[in-house]
Design a protein around this motif. Sequence first.
Motif, PDB file in Angstrom:
ATOM      1  N   GLY A 146       0.792  -1.220   0.000  1.00 51.10           N
ATOM      2  CA  GLY A 146       0.000   0.000   0.000  1.00 51.10           C
ATOM      3  C   GLY A 146       0.824   1.269   0.000  1.00 51.10           C
ATOM      4  N   SER A 147       2.150   1.154   0.090  1.00 49.55           N
ATOM      5  CA  SER A 147       3.006   2.342   0.082  1.00 49.55           C
ATOM      6  C   SER A 147       3.703   2.488  -1.264  1.00 49.55           C
ATOM      7  CB  SER A 147       4.072   2.243   1.181  1.00 49.55           C
ATOM      8  OG  SER A 147       3.475   2.177   2.453  1.00 49.55           O
ATOM      9  N   GLY A 148       3.780   3.711  -1.739  1.00 41.83           N
ATOM     10  CA  GLY A 148       4.520   3.984  -2.967  1.00 41.83           C
ATOM     11  C   GLY A 148       3.899   3.414  -4.222  1.00 41.83           C
ATOM     12  N   ALA A 149       2.617   3.068  -4.168  1.00 34.65           N
ATOM     13  CA  ALA A 149       1.989   2.430  -5.321  1.00 34.65           C
ATOM     14  C   ALA A 149       2.000   3.315  -6.563  1.00 34.65           C
ATOM     15  CB  ALA A 149       0.552   2.033  -4.981  1.00 34.65           C
ATOM     16  N   GLU A 150       1.977   4.623  -6.347  1.00 34.93           N
ATOM     17  CA  GLU A 150       1.913   5.546  -7.483  1.00 34.93           C
ATOM     18  C   GLU A 150       3.261   5.695  -8.184  1.00 34.93           C
ATOM     19  OE1 GLU A 150       2.958   7.773  -3.814  1.00 34.93           O
ATOM     20  OE2 GLU A 150       1.452   6.276  -4.378  1.00 34.93           O
ATOM     21  N   VAL A 151       4.345   5.303  -7.536  1.00 40.22           N
ATOM     22  CA  VAL A 151       5.668   5.452  -8.157  1.00 40.22           C
ATOM     23  C   VAL A 151       6.410   4.121  -8.303  1.00 40.22           C
ATOM     24  CG1 VAL A 151       6.030   7.837  -7.476  1.00 40.22           C
ATOM     25  CG2 VAL A 151       6.677   6.002  -5.900  1.00 40.22           C
ATOM     26  N   ALA A 152       5.943   3.078  -7.635  1.00 47.10           N
ATOM     27  CA  ALA A 152       6.639   1.789  -7.706  1.00 47.10           C
ATOM     28  C   ALA A 152       6.465   1.168  -9.082  1.00 47.10           C
ATOM     29  CB  ALA A 152       6.109   0.847  -6.637  1.00 47.10           C
ATOM     30  N   PRO A 153       7.557   0.903  -9.805  1.00 50.19           N
ATOM     31  CA  PRO A 153       7.447   0.285 -11.134  1.00 50.19           C
ATOM     32  C   PRO A 153       7.110  -1.198 -11.008  1.00 50.19           C
ATOM     33  CG  PRO A 153       9.740   0.511 -10.532  1.00 50.19           C
ATOM     34  CD  PRO A 153       8.957   1.179  -9.438  1.00 50.19           C
ATOM     35  N   PRO A 154       6.545  -1.800 -12.046  1.00 47.40           N
ATOM     36  CA  PRO A 154       6.201  -3.226 -12.013  1.00 47.40           C
ATOM     37  C   PRO A 154       7.383  -4.120 -12.356  1.00 47.40           C
ATOM     38  CG  PRO A 154       5.457  -2.285 -14.075  1.00 47.40           C
ATOM     39  CD  PRO A 154       6.053  -1.150 -13.282  1.00 47.40           C
ATOM     40  N   TYR A 155       8.592  -3.599 -12.289  1.00 42.09           N
ATOM     41  CA  TYR A 155       9.785  -4.362 -12.645  1.00 42.09           C
ATOM     42  C   TYR A 155      10.946  -3.865 -11.785  1.00 42.09           C
ATOM     43  CZ  TYR A 155       9.687  -0.126 -15.484  1.00 42.09           C
ATOM     44  OH  TYR A 155       9.551   1.172 -15.898  1.00 42.09           O
ATOM     45  N   ALA A 156      12.022  -4.647 -11.775  1.00 44.13           N
ATOM     46  CA  ALA A 156      13.195  -4.280 -10.992  1.00 44.13           C
ATOM     47  C   ALA A 156      13.987  -3.178 -11.686  1.00 44.13           C
ATOM     48  CB  ALA A 156      14.075  -5.501 -10.775  1.00 44.13           C
ATOM     49  N   LEU A 157      14.593  -2.306 -10.870  1.00 43.12           N
ATOM     50  CA  LEU A 157      15.402  -1.191 -11.377  1.00 43.12           C
ATOM     51  C   LEU A 157      16.706  -1.119 -10.605  1.00 43.12           C
ATOM     52  CD1 LEU A 157      13.029   1.914 -11.636  1.00 43.12           C
ATOM     53  CD2 LEU A 157      14.082   0.707 -13.526  1.00 43.12           C
ATOM     54  N   THR A 158      17.768  -0.738 -11.287  1.00 40.51           N
ATOM     55  CA  THR A 158      19.036  -0.458 -10.618  1.00 40.51           C
ATOM     56  C   THR A 158      19.577   0.854 -11.159  1.00 40.51           C
ATOM     57  OG1 THR A 158      19.565  -2.812 -10.349  1.00 40.51           O
ATOM     58  CG2 THR A 158      21.383  -1.240 -10.155  1.00 40.51           C
ATOM     59  N   GLN A 159      19.848   1.802 -10.267  1.00 41.34           N
ATOM     60  CA  GLN A 159      20.428   3.091 -10.660  1.00 41.34           C
ATOM     61  C   GLN A 159      21.858   3.156 -10.152  1.00 41.34           C
ATOM     62  OE1 GLN A 159      18.614   6.608  -8.900  1.00 41.34           O
ATOM     63  NE2 GLN A 159      20.592   7.630  -9.072  1.00 41.34           N
ATOM     64  N   LEU A 160      22.780   3.505 -11.044  1.00 39.25           N
ATOM     65  CA  LEU A 160      24.190   3.635 -10.699  1.00 39.25           C
ATOM     66  C   LEU A 160      24.616   5.089 -10.831  1.00 39.25           C
ATOM     67  CD1 LEU A 160      23.937   0.537 -11.249  1.00 39.25           C
ATOM     68  CD2 LEU A 160      26.259   0.606 -12.150  1.00 39.25           C
ATOM     69  N   ASP A 161      25.176   5.650  -9.764  1.00 40.97           N
ATOM     70  CA  ASP A 161      25.719   7.004  -9.780  1.00 40.97           C
ATOM     71  C   ASP A 161      27.237   6.921  -9.715  1.00 40.97           C
ATOM     72  OD1 ASP A 161      23.225   8.137  -9.834  1.00 40.97           O
ATOM     73  OD2 ASP A 161      23.150   8.570  -7.697  1.00 40.97           O
ATOM     74  N   PHE A 162      27.896   7.712 -10.559  1.00 41.74           N
ATOM     75  CA  PHE A 162      29.351   7.729 -10.594  1.00 41.74           C
ATOM     76  C   PHE A 162      29.873   9.080 -10.126  1.00 41.74           C
ATOM     77  CE2 PHE A 162      27.814   4.711 -13.716  1.00 41.74           C
ATOM     78  CZ  PHE A 162      28.577   3.581 -13.452  1.00 41.74           C
ATOM     79  N   GLU A 163      31.187   9.187  -9.970  1.00 41.72           N
ATOM     80  CA  GLU A 163      31.787  10.455  -9.581  1.00 41.72           C
ATOM     81  C   GLU A 163      31.472  11.530 -10.616  1.00 41.72           C
ATOM     82  OE1 GLU A 163      35.756   9.698  -7.059  1.00 41.72           O
ATOM     83  OE2 GLU A 163      35.917   9.119  -9.157  1.00 41.72           O
ATOM     84  N   ALA A 164      31.510  12.793 -10.189  1.00 40.10           N
ATOM     85  CA  ALA A 164      31.163  13.910 -11.074  1.00 40.10           C
ATOM     86  C   ALA A 164      32.026  13.923 -12.322  1.00 40.10           C
ATOM     87  CB  ALA A 164      31.285  15.234 -10.323  1.00 40.10           C
ATOM     88  N   GLU A 165      33.289  13.517 -12.208  1.00 37.95           N
ATOM     89  CA  GLU A 165      34.177  13.522 -13.367  1.00 37.95           C
ATOM     90  C   GLU A 165      34.165  12.191 -14.106  1.00 37.95           C
ATOM     91  OE1 GLU A 165      35.214  14.228 -10.265  1.00 37.95           O
ATOM     92  OE2 GLU A 165      35.194  16.412 -10.378  1.00 37.95           O
ATOM     93  N   GLY A 166      33.317  11.280 -13.652  1.00 41.22           N
ATOM     94  CA  GLY A 166      33.323   9.935 -14.215  1.00 41.22           C
ATOM     95  C   GLY A 166      32.292   9.723 -15.298  1.00 41.22           C
ATOM     96  N   PRO A 167      31.977   8.458 -15.566  1.00 42.07           N
ATOM     97  CA  PRO A 167      31.008   8.124 -16.610  1.00 42.07           C
ATOM     98  C   PRO A 167      29.617   8.657 -16.287  1.00 42.07           C
ATOM     99  CG  PRO A 167      32.295   6.202 -15.926  1.00 42.07           C
ATOM    100  CD  PRO A 167      32.561   7.277 -14.927  1.00 42.07           C
ATOM    101  N   ALA A 168      28.744   8.589 -17.265  1.00 42.07           N
ATOM    102  CA  ALA A 168      27.370   9.048 -17.079  1.00 42.07           C
ATOM    103  C   ALA A 168      26.632   8.124 -16.117  1.00 42.07           C
ATOM    104  CB  ALA A 168      26.644   9.071 -18.428  1.00 42.07           C
ATOM    105  N   ASP A 169      25.807   8.716 -15.244  1.00 40.02           N
ATOM    106  CA  ASP A 169      24.928   7.905 -14.414  1.00 40.02           C
ATOM    107  C   ASP A 169      23.995   7.128 -15.332  1.00 40.02           C
ATOM    108  OD1 ASP A 169      26.134   9.116 -12.277  1.00 40.02           O
ATOM    109  OD2 ASP A 169      24.497  10.523 -11.889  1.00 40.02           O
ATOM    110  N   LEU A 170      23.547   5.986 -14.859  1.00 42.02           N
ATOM    111  CA  LEU A 170      22.666   5.184 -15.712  1.00 42.02           C
ATOM    112  C   LEU A 170      21.667   4.407 -14.889  1.00 42.02           C
ATOM    113  CD1 LEU A 170      23.580   1.902 -15.641  1.00 42.02           C
ATOM    114  CD2 LEU A 170      25.530   2.826 -16.879  1.00 42.02           C
ATOM    115  N   VAL A 171      20.651   3.908 -15.569  1.00 37.06           N
ATOM    116  CA  VAL A 171      19.638   3.048 -14.968  1.00 37.06           C
ATOM    117  C   VAL A 171      19.609   1.746 -15.748  1.00 37.06           C
ATOM    118  CG1 VAL A 171      17.164   2.739 -14.533  1.00 37.06           C
ATOM    119  CG2 VAL A 171      18.237   4.951 -14.090  1.00 37.06           C
ATOM    120  N   TYR A 172      19.592   0.650 -15.013  1.00 42.13           N
ATOM    121  CA  TYR A 172      19.575  -0.692 -15.596  1.00 42.13           C
ATOM    122  C   TYR A 172      18.202  -1.293 -15.363  1.00 42.13           C
ATOM    123  CZ  TYR A 172      20.688  -5.744 -15.768  1.00 42.13           C
ATOM    124  OH  TYR A 172      20.698  -7.097 -16.022  1.00 42.13           O
TER     125      TYR A 172
END
Length: 298
Positions: A223-249
């Motif tokens: 019952g929590s977060g139903a409006e934003v919870a996706p129906p699939y798994a997500l992984t977000q990777l954040d890198f250093e500011a001078e590093g590669p682009a952040d991405l979502v898997y």
Amino acid sequence: MPAVPRARLNEEATVTELHTGREAASIMLGSFLRQCREERRLNQSDLAHVIRSSISKISRLERGESPPKPRDVADLADFMGLSIEERRTIQGLLDQARNEAWYQQFSDVTPSYLRRLIALEGSAQRIMVYENQVVPGLLQIRGYARSLVQTVRDDEWEIERAVEMRMLRQRMLDQQFPRVTALIDQGVLLRPRGGSAVMRDQLEHLLLAADAQRVNIRIVRFGSGAEVAPPYALTQLDFEAEGPADLVYVERINGADYITDAAAVDKYRRDLHQLHGAAAGRNESKKLIREAIKDYYS
């Protein structure tokens, strides 16, 4: 402020468009070198003579199609006058691109799109993962992982190798980075993968992990977060500011999407942070895990 903004891959890049046979580190190294060159308003021909080669070789290097040679990369870094931070980023990616990484020995039991995620995890500063079906791979115990692998593999030798790969993958949690936030749907706690005894041990392991400084486990209650919870798994990777682009898997049944478009990544980041806000806090999450453990003793 970094001298060069983060490198960005193809704005609509997915794992298919990036050709799954290539190593993720080589692609990101080439992309970063290209970004550095363009920020300095240099042409590929300007760089070609530096490494005593052709424009086509520079093009292949920037696309991640040619194995990067340390000497060439060092010469290019010197010629472009890269900062210490930029050189550190390049060296990290170069090490990954050249290294026959530990996970390569498991290529026969690990899909290429997952190997690419593993290659990137080690250089991330922060990882936020949402799972609605299973405990995140970085937090699975051996018995739990085996129960999952057995659903898709029959050969005992392959099962053992796939499980061993998952266990070795967790070694990154012994390092200072990345910091991991795991958003886990409450239903995962109530789904006894591997049987009651295995599930009990798995949840006990989650409790131990929840006390680690680098791991933040939050349970997304029913019952929590139903409006934003996706129906699939997500992984977000954040890198250093001078590093590669952040991405979502985003993993699918037979593949995965590596999303690098800045607007799309920001949207997923907002959704995950809203979901984080809707999830139970640290102490409440541990309480929910303990309550679930009790059920597996009955």
